[in-house]
Design an enzyme around this catalytic site. Sequence first.
Site, PDB file in Angstrom:
ATOM      1  N   GLU A  94      39.528  47.117  33.508  1.00 33.68           N
ATOM      2  CA  GLU A  94      39.979  47.977  34.599  1.00 33.68           C
ATOM      3  C   GLU A  94      40.685  49.207  34.015  1.00 33.68           C
ATOM      4  OE1 GLU A  94      42.847  47.503  38.557  1.00 33.68           O
ATOM      5  OE2 GLU A  94      43.183  46.223  36.809  1.00 33.68           O
ATOM      6  N   LYS A 112      38.048  49.531  44.530  1.00 36.86           N
ATOM      7  CA  LYS A 112      38.859  48.317  44.620  1.00 36.86           C
ATOM      8  C   LYS A 112      39.346  48.092  46.042  1.00 36.86           C
ATOM      9  CE  LYS A 112      42.802  46.215  42.162  1.00 36.86           C
ATOM     10  NZ  LYS A 112      43.858  46.535  41.159  1.00 36.86           N
ATOM     11  N   CYS A 128      40.139  43.223  39.298  1.00 38.10           N
ATOM     12  CA  CYS A 128      41.456  42.624  39.091  1.00 38.10           C
ATOM     13  C   CYS A 128      42.015  41.856  40.302  1.00 38.10           C
ATOM     14  CB  CYS A 128      42.425  43.707  38.639  1.00 38.10           C
ATOM     15  SG  CYS A 128      43.875  43.048  37.733  1.00 38.10           S
TER      16      CYS A 128
END
Length: 258
Positions: free
Chosen positions: A44, A110, A144
């Site tokens: 990331e 995300k 994540c």
Amino acid sequence: MNDRLNIALVQTPLVWEDPEANRSRIGKKLDALAPNVDLIVLPEMFTTGFTMSPGNIKADDGRTTIEWMGQWAEKKGAALVGSIANNSQGVYTNRLFFVPPAGEVRFYDKRHTFTLAGEDRVYQSGKKRLTVTYRGFRICPMICYDLRFPVWARNTDDYDLLLYVANWPKARIDAWDALLKARAIENVAYCVGANRIGTDENGHVYNGHSAAYDCLGEQIAFSDREEIIYATLYKDHIAQTRNKLKFLQDRDRFNLEW
């Protein structure tokens, strides 16, 4: 259609808010990559570390990074995937790019921005999942904190590989280990996570634990040090497992509104 997918997880330290230095460092690692890799997975925000100050990065650096990913994809004959602090006319997103050696560049923003670090106040949250078909495998990439939310990752479209890129700290690494395995088991799919290593500008320590799990939850690759981790995924393993254990047929059916 390919019956296997060779992946490489790049577990590396990151230089704080220095895209050029990170591209250079990662490029040296890619130069030494083993042959016949199909998919290269970067952490990331691999050009900056997990920064909450994306305004410190040049506005056009995203374009530079995508071009760099494309060059390496062509050179290695493999797709590259990883996220960056992306700037689209002043709107910041934690954006993952999937860059194949030929064909269309795809992206995913995300969905679950990390409120504990204030990511939700800096980066705009994504609204749509991404599934990419690549060399015979259906791949669903995420980022994540998304790992903590199983509904978002639910295998409703028969993907073969659930993939996470991360800056996941040592302090909560037990959760990372457990959740990667859980996502593989519950979705009857391979699950892969590429994490960084080292210490960032805020003093957060990262100990890697990049790993790959098969669709029964067996760990097939793992590392807690700076290196490239390799794993091979097999299409027939997925088919045989799902044919024998028809768990996905019993999954809950529901619609989500965001």
